[in-house]
Design an enzyme around this catalytic site. Structure first.
Site, PDB file in Angstrom:
ATOM      1  CD  GLU A 129     -17.351 -33.613 -25.129  1.00  7.95           C
ATOM      2  OE1 GLU A 129     -17.395 -33.003 -24.053  1.00  7.95           O
ATOM      3  OE2 GLU A 129     -16.853 -33.139 -26.172  1.00  7.95           O
ATOM      4  CG  HIS A 138     -11.678 -32.973 -25.912  1.00 14.43           C
ATOM      5  ND1 HIS A 138     -10.412 -32.475 -26.113  1.00 14.43           N
ATOM      6  CD2 HIS A 138     -12.390 -31.959 -25.345  1.00 14.43           C
ATOM      7  CE1 HIS A 138     -10.351 -31.220 -25.695  1.00 14.43           C
ATOM      8  NE2 HIS A 138     -11.538 -30.893 -25.226  1.00 14.43           N
ATOM      9  CG  HIS A 175     -13.098 -25.216 -23.286  1.00 22.67           C
ATOM     10  ND1 HIS A 175     -12.485 -25.525 -22.103  1.00 22.67           N
ATOM     11  CD2 HIS A 175     -13.265 -26.406 -23.935  1.00 22.67           C
ATOM     12  CE1 HIS A 175     -12.294 -26.831 -22.024  1.00 22.67           C
ATOM     13  NE2 HIS A 175     -12.749 -27.382 -23.128  1.00 22.67           N
ATOM     14  CG  HIS A 177     -11.245 -14.189 -37.915  1.00 22.07           C
ATOM     15  ND1 HIS A 177     -10.271 -14.145 -36.949  1.00 22.07           N
ATOM     16  CD2 HIS A 177     -11.034 -15.344 -38.605  1.00 22.07           C
ATOM     17  CE1 HIS A 177      -9.518 -15.229 -37.029  1.00 22.07           C
ATOM     18  NE2 HIS A 177      -9.945 -15.962 -38.027  1.00 22.07           N
ATOM     19  CG  HIS A 235      -7.098 -21.896 -39.463  1.00 21.76           C
ATOM     20  ND1 HIS A 235      -6.103 -21.167 -40.057  1.00 21.76           N
ATOM     21  CD2 HIS A 235      -8.023 -20.991 -39.030  1.00 21.76           C
ATOM     22  CE1 HIS A 235      -6.399 -19.871 -39.999  1.00 21.76           C
ATOM     23  NE2 HIS A 235      -7.553 -19.740 -39.369  1.00 21.76           N
TER      24      HIS A 235
END
Length: 342
Positions: free
Chosen positions: A75, A78, A137, A247, A305
């Site tokens: 975290e 990032h 986000h 999706h 992906h």
């Protein structure tokens, strides 16, 4: 800074934005989104608590969130890289205002986007992974990369095209439709991931359960009931199936629209390159999506992906820019460069 050097700075900033997206996907997929229960620090420290004293203090501050150092580092890494990206975008704005010929609007929009993206990062933690915030986000990160790519394209040389404005007006509308369809599919993917619906269906092409009878539109309610945490999802099985199948159907629609767009682009020799690029990225994204299903979401494939998703979006940005320039060249053959640089 010379114009070529400025464009290089834009390219470096764009490359870093892709790294932030990849790190964000890795953070989410390793369940490290709450690796630090506070923001912008970690358990009240600028970094991950190291020694026993710091760890004891962290435990006293957040007794309900035991420290997992690996997740906390994911975290914080990032956050560090995202913070660096924000500073580089701020520098872009400063450099843009130092030379009148440089675009001002896009850098300013980028700065506003990255500031809002920082707020979304904070809300992701403070709202304990609320799906609508997590999805927003993700979209914010993709928007930042797209705007940087668009700025880089605008700073480049404007190629000449021979096609008339009349012949490309319909193509421009369909290229914009393709872009909107891809954005919608990315939002669906973000909603699927944020609600932990990626692996509820393990068969192809749609799902092994009777999803039609149990289709639940409430699965797409952006505001969900309040929970102590949204980690691992709060929707029931049928709602997740609804999201997952939607999706997949969105992927089929997206592939169809982009294939038709590629056929339209192929009619113009100058646009064949971007058509091939778009189809190659699309094929890669479809392959990665199928692999995610049959292999139960391997971490490396799932991250790929996400990254390929932003590459597909960027290919549509390039397509729209090329089509726009072609139409502009048909209308104003002697004034394209000056219009593109504004």
């Amino acid at each position: 800074m010379k114009q070529d050097h400025y464009r290089l700075w834009v390219a470096l900033t764009f490359a870093l934005s892709l790294c932030v997206i990849a790190l964000g996907a890795y953070t989410r997929l390793t369940e490290a989104g709450l690796g630090c229960p506070d923001w912008p620090g970690c358990y009240g420290f600028a970094g991950v608590p190291q020694n026993e004293t710091q760890q004891a203090l962290a435990a006293s501050r957040f007794p309900d969130a035991p420290l997992e150092a690996g997740k906390a580092w994911n975290e914080m890494l990032h956050r560090y890289v995202a913070g660096t990206l924000g500073l580089m975008i701020l520098a872009l704005n400063i450099l843009a205002w130092r030379k009148p010929s440089r675009p001002k609007g896009l850098p300013a929009l980028l700065l506003a986007t990255v500031i809002f993206q920082a707020l979304l990062g904070m809300w992701t933690v403070t709202m304990v992974l609320m799906p609508v915030v997590v999805m927003a986000h993700l979209l914010g990160g993709f928007t930042t990369a797209s705007l940087l790519f668009l700025l880089w394209l605008r700073l480049g040389r404007t190629p000449s095209h021979t096609s008339s404005a009349q012949s490309s007006s319909g193509l421009q509308a369909f290229a914009l439709l393709g872009l909107l369809v891809v954005v919608g599919q990315i939002a669906l993917g973000g909603w699927t991931a944020a609600n932990y619906a990626a692996v509820v269906c393990t068969q192809l092409p749609l799902c092994e359960v009777d999803w039609q009878q149990g289709f639940d539109a409430s699965a797409f309610a952006l505001i969900q009931p309040e929970h102590d945490t949204y980690q691992y999802g709060v929707l029931d099985y049928q709602q997740r199936v609804t999201i997952h199948v939607t999706h997949r159907m969105g992927a089929m629609v997206t592939a169809g629209v982009l294939f038709v767009l590629a056929c339209l682009l192929w009619r113009h020799r100058a646009l064949r390159g971007v058509a091939v690029m778009m189809l190659l990225v699309l094929a890669g994204q479809i392959g990665l999506g199928i692999t995610n299903i049959v292999a139960s979401l391997p971490l490396s494939v799932a991250v790929a992906h996400n990254v390929t998703g932003v590459l597909l979006l960027l290919s549509l940005v390039a397509v729209n820019m090329q089509v726009y320039r072609m139409r502009l060249a048909g209308r104003y053959p002697n004034n394209v460069a000056s219009r593109m640089g504004s």
